[in-house]
Structures are given as C-alpha cells and as structure tokens.
Design a protein around this motif. Structure first.
Motif, PDB file in Angstrom:
ATOM      1  N   LEU A  35       5.319  -3.109  11.943  1.00 27.89           N
ATOM      2  CA  LEU A  35       5.109  -1.392  11.936  1.00 27.89           C
ATOM      3  C   LEU A  35       3.725  -1.899  12.396  1.00 27.89           C
ATOM      4  O   LEU A  35       2.958  -0.698  13.511  1.00 27.89           O
ATOM      5  CB  LEU A  35       5.699  -0.088  10.743  1.00 27.89           C
ATOM      6  CG  LEU A  35       7.087  -0.234  10.100  1.00 27.89           C
ATOM      7  CD1 LEU A  35       7.629   0.780   9.560  1.00 27.89           C
ATOM      8  CD2 LEU A  35       8.216  -0.084  11.781  1.00 27.89           C
ATOM      9  N   LYS A  36       2.545  -2.206  11.438  1.00 27.85           N
ATOM     10  CA  LYS A  36       0.994  -1.849  11.437  1.00 27.85           C
ATOM     11  C   LYS A  36       0.475  -1.893  13.135  1.00 27.85           C
ATOM     12  O   LYS A  36      -0.195  -1.161  13.246  1.00 27.85           O
ATOM     13  CB  LYS A  36       0.919  -2.594  10.232  1.00 27.85           C
ATOM     14  CG  LYS A  36      -0.976  -1.721  10.482  1.00 27.85           C
ATOM     15  CD  LYS A  36      -1.394  -2.373   8.498  1.00 27.85           C
ATOM     16  CE  LYS A  36      -2.779  -2.014   8.533  1.00 27.85           C
ATOM     17  NZ  LYS A  36      -3.261  -2.244   7.117  1.00 27.85           N
ATOM     18  N   LYS A  37       1.276  -3.386  12.467  1.00 30.81           N
ATOM     19  CA  LYS A  37       0.928  -3.960  14.267  1.00 30.81           C
ATOM     20  C   LYS A  37       1.184  -3.437  15.291  1.00 30.81           C
ATOM     21  O   LYS A  37       1.138  -3.463  16.745  1.00 30.81           O
ATOM     22  CB  LYS A  37       1.245  -5.364  14.043  1.00 30.81           C
ATOM     23  CG  LYS A  37       0.898  -5.786  14.873  1.00 30.81           C
ATOM     24  CD  LYS A  37       1.128  -7.466  14.907  1.00 30.81           C
ATOM     25  CE  LYS A  37       0.187  -8.610  15.767  1.00 30.81           C
ATOM     26  NZ  LYS A  37      -0.035 -10.142  15.558  1.00 30.81           N
ATOM     27  N   TYR A  38       2.318  -3.051  15.377  1.00 32.91           N
ATOM     28  CA  TYR A  38       3.426  -2.800  16.899  1.00 32.91           C
ATOM     29  C   TYR A  38       3.913  -1.590  16.757  1.00 32.91           C
ATOM     30  O   TYR A  38       3.766  -0.635  18.171  1.00 32.91           O
ATOM     31  CB  TYR A  38       4.724  -3.913  16.911  1.00 32.91           C
ATOM     32  CG  TYR A  38       3.951  -5.263  17.419  1.00 32.91           C
ATOM     33  CD1 TYR A  38       3.655  -5.614  17.873  1.00 32.91           C
ATOM     34  CD2 TYR A  38       4.686  -5.772  16.177  1.00 32.91           C
ATOM     35  CE1 TYR A  38       3.112  -7.323  18.014  1.00 32.91           C
ATOM     36  CE2 TYR A  38       4.382  -7.566  16.284  1.00 32.91           C
ATOM     37  CZ  TYR A  38       4.023  -7.712  17.082  1.00 32.91           C
ATOM     38  OH  TYR A  38       3.129  -9.464  16.905  1.00 32.91           O
ATOM     39  N   TYR A  39       4.486  -0.617  15.788  1.00 35.38           N
ATOM     40  CA  TYR A  39       4.194   0.968  15.804  1.00 35.38           C
ATOM     41  C   TYR A  39       3.881   1.331  15.014  1.00 35.38           C
ATOM     42  O   TYR A  39       4.126   1.589  13.897  1.00 35.38           O
ATOM     43  CB  TYR A  39       5.632   0.814  15.248  1.00 35.38           C
ATOM     44  CG  TYR A  39       6.717  -0.097  16.086  1.00 35.38           C
ATOM     45  CD1 TYR A  39       7.200   0.842  17.704  1.00 35.38           C
ATOM     46  CD2 TYR A  39       7.252  -1.363  16.032  1.00 35.38           C
ATOM     47  CE1 TYR A  39       7.935  -1.002  18.702  1.00 35.38           C
ATOM     48  CE2 TYR A  39       8.352  -2.230  16.609  1.00 35.38           C
ATOM     49  CZ  TYR A  39       8.081  -1.806  18.582  1.00 35.38           C
ATOM     50  OH  TYR A  39       9.241  -2.763  19.093  1.00 35.38           O
ATOM     51  N   PRO A  40       2.589   1.321  15.599  1.00 37.11           N
ATOM     52  CA  PRO A  40       1.114   2.140  14.676  1.00 37.11           C
ATOM     53  C   PRO A  40       1.834   4.358  14.627  1.00 37.11           C
ATOM     54  O   PRO A  40       1.542   3.906  13.236  1.00 37.11           O
ATOM     55  CB  PRO A  40       0.210   2.505  15.771  1.00 37.11           C
ATOM     56  CG  PRO A  40       0.535   2.155  16.971  1.00 37.11           C
ATOM     57  CD  PRO A  40       1.673   1.281  17.020  1.00 37.11           C
ATOM     58  N   HIS A  41       2.650   4.598  15.111  1.00 34.13           N
ATOM     59  CA  HIS A  41       3.224   6.233  15.231  1.00 34.13           C
ATOM     60  C   HIS A  41       4.129   5.264  13.546  1.00 34.13           C
ATOM     61  O   HIS A  41       4.277   6.840  12.776  1.00 34.13           O
ATOM     62  CB  HIS A  41       3.456   6.770  16.091  1.00 34.13           C
ATOM     63  CG  HIS A  41       4.451   8.007  15.181  1.00 34.13           C
ATOM     64  ND1 HIS A  41       3.367   8.989  14.980  1.00 34.13           N
ATOM     65  CD2 HIS A  41       5.487   8.284  15.238  1.00 34.13           C
ATOM     66  CE1 HIS A  41       4.207   9.946  14.961  1.00 34.13           C
ATOM     67  NE2 HIS A  41       5.912   9.465  14.940  1.00 34.13           N
ATOM     68  N   ALA A  42       5.010   4.778  13.421  1.00 33.54           N
ATOM     69  CA  ALA A  42       5.881   4.961  12.971  1.00 33.54           C
ATOM     70  C   ALA A  42       5.706   4.063  11.269  1.00 33.54           C
ATOM     71  O   ALA A  42       5.611   4.556   9.350  1.00 33.54           O
ATOM     72  CB  ALA A  42       6.668   3.301  13.276  1.00 33.54           C
ATOM     73  N   TYR A  43       4.120   3.401  11.559  1.00 30.27           N
ATOM     74  CA  TYR A  43       3.876   2.870  10.117  1.00 30.27           C
ATOM     75  C   TYR A  43       2.468   4.212   9.494  1.00 30.27           C
ATOM     76  O   TYR A  43       3.015   4.639   8.689  1.00 30.27           O
ATOM     77  CB  TYR A  43       2.524   1.443  10.638  1.00 30.27           C
ATOM     78  CG  TYR A  43       1.982   1.029   9.329  1.00 30.27           C
ATOM     79  CD1 TYR A  43       2.752   0.644   8.151  1.00 30.27           C
ATOM     80  CD2 TYR A  43       0.798   1.816   8.734  1.00 30.27           C
ATOM     81  CE1 TYR A  43       1.837   0.181   6.884  1.00 30.27           C
ATOM     82  CE2 TYR A  43      -0.448   1.782   8.067  1.00 30.27           C
ATOM     83  CZ  TYR A  43       0.049   0.022   7.228  1.00 30.27           C
ATOM     84  OH  TYR A  43      -0.042   0.505   5.886  1.00 30.27           O
ATOM     85  N   THR A  44       2.217   5.308  10.670  1.00 29.38           N
ATOM     86  CA  THR A  44       1.710   6.337   9.867  1.00 29.38           C
ATOM     87  C   THR A  44       2.525   6.589   8.678  1.00 29.38           C
ATOM     88  O   THR A  44       2.089   7.671   8.100  1.00 29.38           O
ATOM     89  CB  THR A  44       1.205   6.946  10.973  1.00 29.38           C
ATOM     90  OG1 THR A  44       0.056   6.243  11.361  1.00 29.38           O
ATOM     91  CG2 THR A  44       0.263   7.950  10.307  1.00 29.38           C
TER      92      THR A  44
END
Length: 196
Positions: A102-111
């Motif tokens: 998530l952190k690497k590829y999907y920053p919105h989801a990681y946030t």
C-alpha cells in the motif's frame, strides 16, 4: 450479476492474502467468474478498488472496536487487550506485502490505513490508558503517551518485521508478548484481569 459488496469482499480477501500489487483485476475477475468489464461497472480502476477495500477493512475493525469498548467499559486495560486480540485475528491473515505494498503502490490507501493506525493509538488506546491511570490502575510514574508510542502505534510493523511473526507464533503468544506483558508491567500490583 455480482454485487458491488460481493466484489469488494472478494477483493479484500484476495488483497490481504496475496498483496494488493500482486493480484490483478484479471485474476480477480477470474476468481469471481465475471468479466473484467464488470469490475469497472462498480469501480473506476484498481486503485479505487484497493482504496475501497482498505476503507472497508478499517470500517469492519472499527465496528468490532466499538463493540469491544461498549461491552467492557468498566475495565480499560482489558478493553485494550481485547481490541488487539481482535486486531491480531485480522492481521493473522494478512500477507505483510499487503500493508507494505500500500505504501509503495497505493499511497491514498496507505494514508487511510496510517490515519486509522494513528487514530486507534492516539485516540482510543491513549484515552483508555489515561482513564485507567485516572482510576489508579496504572503506576503514577508511567507516561501513557510514551507507552502508546512505544507499544501500540506500530504493532503491525513489529508483527510484520523481517518475517511475519504470525507464521512463527500463534496469536495468543504474540498478544501476550506485544500487548499483555507490556500492560502488566505498567499496572499497579492490585490490578488483575483474566489475561494477567
């Protein structure tokens, strides 16, 4: 035709088990026995599906947390243990790459995930610790904000460090060592619960 909810549930299960980057929409469609176009009827793209999946997972856990807090309102320390017990039941089935991906590829989801992690620690857990301290259950010299930062803010990072602790140890052992023993160390001698 498959419903949006059914699609979301399958996506959540697939992403957490295999990692959000690894699972393609083609694979998801094949698993569900639908065309990829059907996914686009419900979700604009994979990023939107990942974002909604993470939000749904968090919502599920928040509902569980609210129920735990409501049912154990007279014992703040036990409530914290039960919150993490339930959380570990969720994390046990997560592939570490799900969160790190998530952190690497999907920053919105990681946030979204990171905001939830902070909210859980700095709101729910810290409030429970403050309440327990006010009731005289926690040693007066304990800085509960620091305890929150040391032991609760990054639980998933510890559990998923270099290797997945959930593949090496059972959930009870992890709960005991990450949560219960640390809480026991800061409580007064007269306090006890079924986990101590």
């Amino acid at each position: 035709m498959i419903t949006k909810k059914e699609l979301l549930e399958c996506a959540k299960a697939s992403f957490t088990k295999f990692g959000s980057k690894r699972i393609t929409l083609d694979e998801l469609a094949k698993t569900l026995g639908i065309s990829k176009k059907t996914i686009y009827v419900h979700f604009k793209n994979k990023e939107t599906l990942v974002n909604k999946s993470v939000a749904s997972l968090i919502n599920d856990y928040k509902l569980d947390i609210n129920e735990i807090v409501k049912n154990n309102s007279n014992d703040d320390i036990l409530t914290i243990i039960l919150i993490y017990k339930r959380g570990f039941e969720y994390l046990r089935y997560f592939k570490p790459s799900f969160i790190f991906g998530l952190k690497k590829y999907y920053p919105h989801a990681y946030t979204t995930f990171d905001n939830f992690r902070k909210e859980l620690s700095y709101s729910t857990i810290l409030n429970l610790l403050n309440s327990a301290k006010e009731k005289g259950l926690i040693l007066p010299s304990v800085n509960v904000k620091l305890i929150t930062e040391l032991y609760f803010l990054r639980v998933e990072s510890i559990a998923f460090s270099s290797n997945n602790l959930f593949t090496t140890y059972d959930s009870k052992t992890i709960l005991d060592h990450l949560i219960v023993h640390n809480l026991k160390a800061i409580t007064v001698d007269s306090y006890s619960n079924s986990y101590f």
